[in-house]
Design an enzyme around this catalytic site. Sequence first.
Site, PDB file in Angstrom:
ATOM      1  N   CYS A   2       0.835  -1.193   0.000  1.00 45.66           N
ATOM      2  CA  CYS A   2       0.000   0.000   0.000  1.00 45.66           C
ATOM      3  C   CYS A   2       0.871   1.245   0.000  1.00 45.66           C
ATOM      4  CB  CYS A   2      -0.875   0.005   1.245  1.00 45.66           C
ATOM      5  SG  CYS A   2      -1.906  -1.449   1.405  1.00 45.66           S
ATOM      6  N   ARG A  27       3.317   1.667  -7.106  1.00 45.99           N
ATOM      7  CA  ARG A  27       3.346   0.576  -6.119  1.00 45.99           C
ATOM      8  C   ARG A  27       2.164  -0.366  -6.332  1.00 45.99           C
ATOM      9  NH1 ARG A  27       6.372   2.057  -1.541  1.00 45.99           N
ATOM     10  NH2 ARG A  27       5.012   1.023  -0.067  1.00 45.99           N
ATOM     11  N   TRP A  84      -3.435  -1.929  -1.490  1.00 45.79           N
ATOM     12  CA  TRP A  84      -3.174  -3.167  -2.216  1.00 45.79           C
ATOM     13  C   TRP A  84      -3.738  -4.241  -1.306  1.00 45.79           C
ATOM     14  CZ3 TRP A  84      -0.693  -4.494  -6.802  1.00 45.79           C
ATOM     15  CH2 TRP A  84      -0.379  -5.838  -6.959  1.00 45.79           C
ATOM     16  N   ASN A 110       0.255   0.405   5.849  1.00 39.81           N
ATOM     17  CA  ASN A 110       0.842  -0.402   4.779  1.00 39.81           C
ATOM     18  C   ASN A 110       1.463  -1.632   5.427  1.00 39.81           C
ATOM     19  OD1 ASN A 110       2.204  -1.493   2.575  1.00 39.81           O
ATOM     20  ND2 ASN A 110       4.028  -0.249   2.988  1.00 39.81           N
ATOM     21  N   GLY A 111       1.161  -2.815   4.918  1.00 34.51           N
ATOM     22  CA  GLY A 111       1.753  -4.034   5.487  1.00 34.51           C
ATOM     23  C   GLY A 111       0.693  -4.962   6.057  1.00 34.51           C
ATOM     24  N   GLU A 492      14.823 -21.580 -13.938  1.00 33.16           N
ATOM     25  CA  GLU A 492      14.479 -20.161 -13.718  1.00 33.16           C
ATOM     26  C   GLU A 492      15.684 -19.264 -13.989  1.00 33.16           C
ATOM     27  OE1 GLU A 492      12.509 -16.610 -12.767  1.00 33.16           O
ATOM     28  OE2 GLU A 492      11.978 -18.522 -13.700  1.00 33.16           O
ATOM     29  N   LYS A 496      15.862 -16.298 -16.854  1.00 33.37           N
ATOM     30  CA  LYS A 496      16.242 -14.899 -16.587  1.00 33.37           C
ATOM     31  C   LYS A 496      17.358 -14.469 -17.539  1.00 33.37           C
ATOM     32  CE  LYS A 496      13.375 -13.821 -14.688  1.00 33.37           C
ATOM     33  NZ  LYS A 496      12.324 -14.712 -14.369  1.00 33.37           N
ATOM     34  N   GLU A 499      15.876 -14.045 -21.077  1.00 37.85           N
ATOM     35  CA  GLU A 499      14.913 -12.976 -21.350  1.00 37.85           C
ATOM     36  C   GLU A 499      15.491 -11.575 -21.195  1.00 37.85           C
ATOM     37  OE1 GLU A 499      11.368 -12.786 -18.903  1.00 37.85           O
ATOM     38  OE2 GLU A 499      12.357 -13.923 -17.331  1.00 37.85           O
ATOM     39  N   HIS A 515      24.031 -37.715 -21.607  1.00 41.62           N
ATOM     40  CA  HIS A 515      23.188 -38.244 -22.689  1.00 41.62           C
ATOM     41  C   HIS A 515      23.070 -37.243 -23.841  1.00 41.62           C
ATOM     42  CE1 HIS A 515      22.246 -41.465 -19.944  1.00 41.62           C
ATOM     43  NE2 HIS A 515      21.873 -40.577 -19.045  1.00 41.62           N
ATOM     44  N   LYS A 614       4.848  -7.902 -19.856  1.00 42.36           N
ATOM     45  CA  LYS A 614       4.742  -8.374 -18.473  1.00 42.36           C
ATOM     46  C   LYS A 614       3.609  -9.378 -18.330  1.00 42.36           C
ATOM     47  CE  LYS A 614       5.769  -8.639 -14.173  1.00 42.36           C
ATOM     48  NZ  LYS A 614       6.971  -9.395 -13.841  1.00 42.36           N
TER      49      LYS A 614
HETATM   50  C1  AGP Z   1       9.067 -14.214 -16.366  1.00 36.25           C
HETATM   51  O1  AGP Z   1      10.121 -13.402 -16.065  1.00 36.25           O
HETATM   52  C2  AGP Z   1       8.303 -13.795 -17.542  1.00 36.25           C
HETATM   53  N1  AGP Z   1       7.811 -12.488 -17.375  1.00 36.25           N
HETATM   54  C3  AGP Z   1       7.225 -14.773 -17.970  1.00 36.25           C
HETATM   55  O2  AGP Z   1       7.810 -16.014 -18.220  1.00 36.25           O
HETATM   56  C4  AGP Z   1       6.091 -14.973 -16.962  1.00 36.25           C
HETATM   57  O3  AGP Z   1       6.536 -15.682 -15.865  1.00 36.25           O
HETATM   58  C5  AGP Z   1       4.949 -15.744 -17.636  1.00 36.25           C
HETATM   59  O4  AGP Z   1       4.468 -14.960 -18.698  1.00 36.25           O
HETATM   60  C6  AGP Z   1       3.827 -16.069 -16.656  1.00 36.25           C
HETATM   61  O5  AGP Z   1       3.251 -14.901 -16.176  1.00 36.25           O
HETATM   62  P1  AGP Z   1       2.175 -14.992 -14.985  1.00 36.25           P
HETATM   63  O6  AGP Z   1       2.860 -15.483 -13.774  1.00 36.25           O
HETATM   64  O7  AGP Z   1       1.670 -13.597 -14.857  1.00 36.25           O
HETATM   65  O8  AGP Z   1       1.097 -15.927 -15.438  1.00 36.25           O
END
Ligand code: AGP
Length: 619
Positions: A2, A27, A84, A110-111, A492, A496, A499, A515, A614
Amino acid sequence: MCGIVGYVGNRPCRDLLIAGLEKLEYRGYDSAGISLLQDGRIDSVRAVGNLANLRAAVGLEGDGDGAVAVAAPPATIGLAHTRWATHGGVTEENAHPHGDCTDRIQIVLNGIVENHAELRRQLAAEGHGFTSETDAEIVAHLIERHEKGDLTDAVRSAFAELRGHYAFAAMHSDHPGTLVAARQECPLIVGLGDGETFIASAIPAFLAQTRRVLLVDNGEIVTVRASGADLTDGNGATVSRESEEVTWDEDAAEKAGFPTFMLKEIHEQPGAVAETITDRLAATDHVDLSGLELSDELAAGIRRIVIVACGTSYHAGLVGRYAIEQWGRVPVEIDIASEYRYRDPVVGPDDLVIGITQSGETADTLAAMRLARQRGATVMALTNIMGSQATRDADVILFTRAGLEIGVAATKTFTAQVAAMYLLGLWLAQVRGTLGREDIAALITELKGIPSKIATAIESVDERVRAIARSHHEGRFFLYLGRNIGLPVCLEGALKMKEISYIPSDAYAAGEMKHGPIALLDESTPVVCVATESPVLDKVLSNVAEARARGADVIAVATEGSERVAEVADQTLYVPPTDWILQPILAILPLQLLAYHVARLQGLNVDQPRNLAKTVTVE
Ligand code: AGP
């Protein structure tokens, strides 16, 4: 997360407070509110949705009639808030500011107040009446309980009864020149102006008005007047601290002084995880997921759990599978949502299908959830956004509380999702009796220690990771190797790197290397290995040795104290020890930082990488 803004001074503050809220929009929020004190009377307005709704409600849009505090002379003291939601739905009643029984006291918070349920019971027994479902409202009633003429003392007494992660500010109609605020973990900062003083969750709220700030530390209470601010501690002792001049421009301020949102969000992970687990682990020996609305009976009767997700959320699900299977002994199937929805899956009434999606809007995940629901499964959404589509496509909802994530590359939402999966695994063990009370209590203690271990890990590895990035940012390929619960961390880490640095990267089960992928290795290949303590560490070490034997530069992530890893790796990055199933939430941190520093060294826009959005709402 928040947003709090407060003002006391000699200028009309309605517009100043609204402008402050606008600076905190980044935020994230779902509702907002404002309270203004004028002539001993407090006027409050709250509105669901974006700030335009609040602006309209206070008469800043349209003809302004029926608006708040337009009396002349206008108010010069007030509080405002962007919410939030964490406790209680997105409603006007749950929006802040919240009042006590007489509305003479108003608070914004907030929190999360961890022990809110217990305090609410006590206060209700004393005759206090509540108008919202929030944890925050109890603070106004606690101040009312302790108020005997000195607002600072009343706030201090209320503060002493609270547990959790929060910062709040209070206003009282009997004290027209004073605001009092307190902080425990969540950010709170004072802006010192000329004959006026601001209080806020973050500097952007008042940066356009003053650059002189006073930091408020954990456990401190600050009494704010037009003339300035006084800091005291929990016992009432004066705390003296110099104010500082902020040199940031507005953009940097939104990033809290970090060069990018991604690095800011990496550093926000202790708070994101803490807020996600705090009140669910209020007790020392059991997990409280009462907000989940999944009955113990249904949980005990689940035949199988199916996790569907995309990208980073899928990787969080892979870690979660270990927690649910190891602790809850429920078989877990997991699939990429875009595959699951088209493979005519066998799923039905005895299954719990969990859609993990931070945005709550990812088309493939939503479609997979709907398909499972149509076939009779109970569907849970694990999401970070209240009111998102996923919350409407699910029977039960488990929220992470990471706050808004602006960087396209998910970081804090990943660790918050993993933390939520740990909560779910522990809760299932609790209701299915697959772990004893002592084991659960021991794991709860470990989990509660994770936020501070995240902060320690980020601090301790960053410099070393920067050095490694300097020697590899022109690399052509990165290989990530891991086994067991370390493999999702590698997946993961590689995602990162791909991307944000655009360097081809692959993550592979270390046992599979011989393999095929071992053919990729030569002197120039950086091989990143997750070699934290786990039942298969010996196996991982022999795979690391295989890679090293081909001349690869091995960068290993290991658990502090396990020297064996350093013997087989070129560089070893240590993270604090914890239970092996909890290690991934720490082991990912050096990998986030590695991708970040490699991309920064290439001068790339890490917050908005090419070709990526995003939220992926298209199929
Ligand atoms: C991750 O860094 C990416 N932005 C992407 O892989 C993301 O995780 C994926 O699009 C899923 O998004 P969501 O968690 O909003 O469903």
